[in-house]
Design a protein around this motif. Structure first.
Motif, short mmCIF file in Angstrom:
data_model
loop_
_atom_site.label_atom_id
_atom_site.label_comp_id
_atom_site.label_asym_id
_atom_site.label_seq_id
_atom_site.Cartn_x
_atom_site.Cartn_y
_atom_site.Cartn_z
N TYR A 18 4.40 6.11 -0.83
CA TYR A 18 2.97 6.05 -0.33
C TYR A 18 2.28 6.35 -1.34
O TYR A 18 1.31 6.05 -1.83
N ARG A 19 2.59 8.15 -1.76
CA ARG A 19 1.54 8.77 -2.43
C ARG A 19 1.62 8.16 -3.53
O ARG A 19 0.31 7.63 -4.34
N ALA A 20 3.01 8.51 -4.48
CA ALA A 20 2.36 7.58 -5.86
C ALA A 20 2.57 6.28 -5.97
O ALA A 20 1.78 5.66 -6.57
N VAL A 21 2.81 4.97 -4.84
CA VAL A 21 1.21 3.84 -5.25
C VAL A 21 -0.12 3.71 -5.21
O VAL A 21 -0.52 3.31 -5.77
N ARG A 22 -0.43 4.39 -4.57
CA ARG A 22 -1.40 4.54 -3.57
C ARG A 22 -2.22 5.55 -5.55
O ARG A 22 -3.57 4.80 -5.75
N ARG A 23 -1.30 6.35 -5.92
CA ARG A 23 -2.51 7.13 -6.65
C ARG A 23 -2.60 5.97 -8.54
O ARG A 23 -3.68 5.94 -8.96
N ARG A 200 15.41 -1.05 3.24
CA ARG A 200 15.73 -0.21 3.12
C ARG A 200 14.29 0.31 2.59
O ARG A 200 14.49 -0.12 0.96
N PRO A 201 13.38 0.53 2.33
CA PRO A 201 12.28 1.42 2.08
C PRO A 201 12.43 1.73 0.95
O PRO A 201 12.84 2.76 0.53
N GLY A 202 11.76 0.97 -0.38
CA GLY A 202 11.72 1.25 -1.27
C GLY A 202 13.42 0.93 -2.24
O GLY A 202 13.62 1.34 -3.73
N SER A 203 13.97 0.49 -1.52
CA SER A 203 15.42 0.07 -2.38
C SER A 203 16.23 -0.97 -2.21
O SER A 203 16.73 -1.95 -3.07
N ASP A 204 15.88 -1.75 -1.37
CA ASP A 204 16.01 -3.24 -0.88
C ASP A 204 15.36 -3.97 -0.14
O ASP A 204 14.99 -4.62 0.68
N PHE A 205 13.98 -3.86 -0.30
CA PHE A 205 12.48 -4.85 -0.16
C PHE A 205 12.65 -6.78 -0.05
O PHE A 205 13.40 -6.72 -1.38
N PRO A 383 4.26 -3.48 -12.08
CA PRO A 383 4.52 -2.03 -11.90
C PRO A 383 5.54 -1.31 -12.12
O PRO A 383 6.58 -2.33 -11.81
N PRO A 384 6.18 -0.90 -12.32
CA PRO A 384 7.42 -0.29 -12.28
C PRO A 384 8.02 -0.58 -10.73
O PRO A 384 7.74 0.42 -9.93
N GLY A 385 9.34 -0.63 -10.76
CA GLY A 385 10.33 -1.07 -9.72
C GLY A 385 9.63 -1.96 -8.60
O GLY A 385 10.18 -2.07 -7.45
N HIS A 386 8.58 -2.47 -9.29
CA HIS A 386 8.69 -3.67 -8.80
C HIS A 386 9.44 -5.01 -8.64
O HIS A 386 9.77 -6.06 -7.33
N ALA A 387 10.40 -4.77 -9.79
CA ALA A 387 10.16 -6.46 -10.48
C ALA A 387 12.66 -6.41 -9.29
O ALA A 387 12.49 -5.13 -9.15
N ARG A 388 12.92 -7.83 -9.07
CA ARG A 388 13.73 -8.01 -8.93
C ARG A 388 15.20 -9.22 -9.04
O ARG A 388 13.74 -10.38 -9.41
N PRO A 389 15.97 -9.74 -9.27
CA PRO A 389 16.34 -10.42 -9.25
C PRO A 389 16.39 -12.43 -8.38
O PRO A 389 15.89 -12.92 -8.56
N GLY A 390 15.56 -11.62 -7.40
CA GLY A 390 15.20 -12.36 -5.86
C GLY A 390 13.71 -12.66 -5.84
O GLY A 390 13.39 -13.51 -5.35
N TYR A 391 13.10 -12.26 -6.69
CA TYR A 391 10.96 -12.23 -6.12
C TYR A 391 10.89 -13.54 -6.95
O TYR A 391 11.63 -13.87 -8.04
N ARG A 392 9.85 -13.71 -5.72
CA ARG A 392 9.60 -15.84 -6.01
C ARG A 392 8.34 -15.36 -6.50
O ARG A 392 7.10 -15.37 -5.61
N ASN A 393 7.75 -15.49 -7.65
CA ASN A 393 6.11 -15.18 -8.16
C ASN A 393 5.91 -17.18 -7.72
O ASN A 393 6.58 -18.00 -8.47
N PHE A 394 4.63 -17.06 -7.49
CA PHE A 394 4.06 -18.95 -7.23
C PHE A 394 2.36 -18.49 -7.88
O PHE A 394 1.51 -17.82 -7.83
N PHE A 395 2.07 -20.31 -8.39
CA PHE A 395 1.00 -20.09 -9.33
C PHE A 395 1.01 -21.35 -9.38
O PHE A 395 1.99 -22.28 -9.34
#
Length: 413
Positions: A18-23, A200-205, A383-395
């Motif tokens: 939490y602290r790292a993301v907010r910083r 699993r917070p931070g690892s399998d979101f 941001p680092p650690g936010h990407a993953r194969p299943g992520y669906r961005n949309f615009f």
């Protein structure tokens, strides 16, 4: 053991994460003035100050108000000022008018963030903290999305300034050579797409729009080994790509004519180096030929693919290839992550069996499943650690201000 080894050996605790993301959010405004943080260059972009407040509003509205029986708001009027699109929560400040919020001042917004942090961290460290970790993780992932938006929005804000100011100095490293563009063949077949794991917070979101895991049939296909680069896109332009209606979808041709598009967003005519310069967060520079082309609309990406005798991949094709790459399959496509979001040929629609998260927080993804196209991967702003194969961005298909590029696909033969 050094700090890096410790981080590798032990995942961060919920409080540390939490602290790292907010910083990180607050580090993004280092060196900026309060005036910089109030800019709103178009209705689709928001002031950086608003992003900082809204991501804190999320924790107050969806965590603290529900978790703490004695919760009293930092300021009651923040509930309306920093609500984005959650109709179930109440009134909202109109999106095009967020740049009118000279008050509260930036210092007060930062004080609000500190006030929220103190209470969320106390909740995480309490006996009830485990009950709220999943929702807090959702808030952190939401904040990471806004961290990327802060950079894409700021780039557009500074682009509209005739001075074209630089946000940060340019990195010393040069862009690597693009190398030949080749196609990697995939057999297709019955494949699994989507996310099926437990949180699993931070690892399998996963966001709700990535679920549930489901099977789909893929015909054999080929995917480009890397993204299309600036030099390749320039050839499309020189061949009259923006003046050839046969390459464009009908709506895309109308958007092109209406917007008087002649090049990707942030390209500027210049002497030498292909005749173009590029505006970046580091200021203006000569067009780098080997860098992946970005700030394309879906329409431009689709037109280029037609011109190149190829097509855009479906999101299922992209995810299938990305999951094989993450499992160590060879050969693997390059630049899947960390360079530019990649338009796909897939409309943003629910997966079979999709269910939005319960309550007002369920307005997060599902209600936007109309008139949008899916992008996959991540960008230099993610941001680092936010990407993953299943992520669906949309615009929407005409969007150009996001860091969006393209990867080609084609059918066998």
């Amino acid at each position: 053991m050094n700090a890096v080894d410790q981080d590798t050996a032990r995942p961060p605790s919920p409080s540390e994460r939490y602290r790292a993301v907010r910083r990180h959010s607050e580090a993004l405004i280092d060196g900026l003035s309060a005036e910089d943080c109030l800019l709103q260059s178009m209705p689709e972009a928001s002031p950086l100050k608003w992003h900082l407040a809204h991501t804190s509003w999320f924790f107050e509205t969806f965590v603290l108000e529900r978790a703490l029986a004695d919760h009293a708001p930092f300021r009651p009027d923040y509930r309306m000022l920093f609500n984005s699109y959650y109709v179930g929560v109440g009134e909202r400040m109109p999106r095009p008018e967020r740049g009118m919020l000279s008050r509260p001042p930036l210092d007060e917004v930062l004080a609000y963030r500190g006030w929220i942090d103190q209470r969320v961290l106390a909740l995480l460290d309490s006996a009830a903290g485990a009950d709220w970790r999943e929702l807090i993780e959702l808030g952190l992932q939401h904040e990471q999305q806004h961290q990327e938006l802060m950079l894409t929005d700021l780039k557009h804000h500074f682009w509209r300034n005739p001075l074209h100011p630089a946000y940060r100095p340019a990195p010393a490293a040069a862009d690597p050579a693009a190398g030949p563009l080749e196609f990697i063949d995939y057999a297709g077949g019955l494949v699994e797409i989507g996310h099926g794991g437990q949180l699993r917070p931070g690892s399998d979101f996963s966001f709700d729009n990535e679920r549930p895991v489901h099977r789909c049939w893929l015909a054999p296909y080929a995917l480009a080994s890397r993204l299309v680069c600036n030099a390749e896109y320039l050839e499309f332009m020189r061949d009259g790509g923006y003046a050839r209606p046969e390459l464009w979808l009908s709506d895309g041709w109308e958007a092109c004519r209406r917007g008087q598009w002649q090049a990707p967003l942030y390209w500027q005519p210049a002497e030498g180096h292909g005749g173009w310069r590029l505006f970046t967060l580091h200021g203006d520079e000569l067009l780098p030929p080997d860098r992946p082309v970005c700030h394309l609309s879906y329409y431009e990406a689709d037109a280029y693919a037609r011109w190149a005798g190829a097509r855009l991949p479906t999101e299922a094709e992209w995810e299938h290839a990305a999951r094989l790459a993450s499992a160590g399959a060879e050969p693997a496509p390059l630049q899947l992550f960390g360079r530019a979001w990649q338009w796909t040929a897939s409309a943003y629609l629910p997966y079979p069996g999709f269910r939005p998260d319960a309550g007002a927080v369920g307005e997060y993804n599902g209600k936007f499943m109309i008139d949008q196209m899916v992008l996959r991967g991540s960008s230099v702003f993610t941001p680092p650690g936010h990407a993953r194969p299943g992520y669906r961005n949309f615009f929407p298909a005409a969007t150009r201000w996001q860091c969006s590029g393209l990867r080609l696909a084609r059918d066998p033969g």
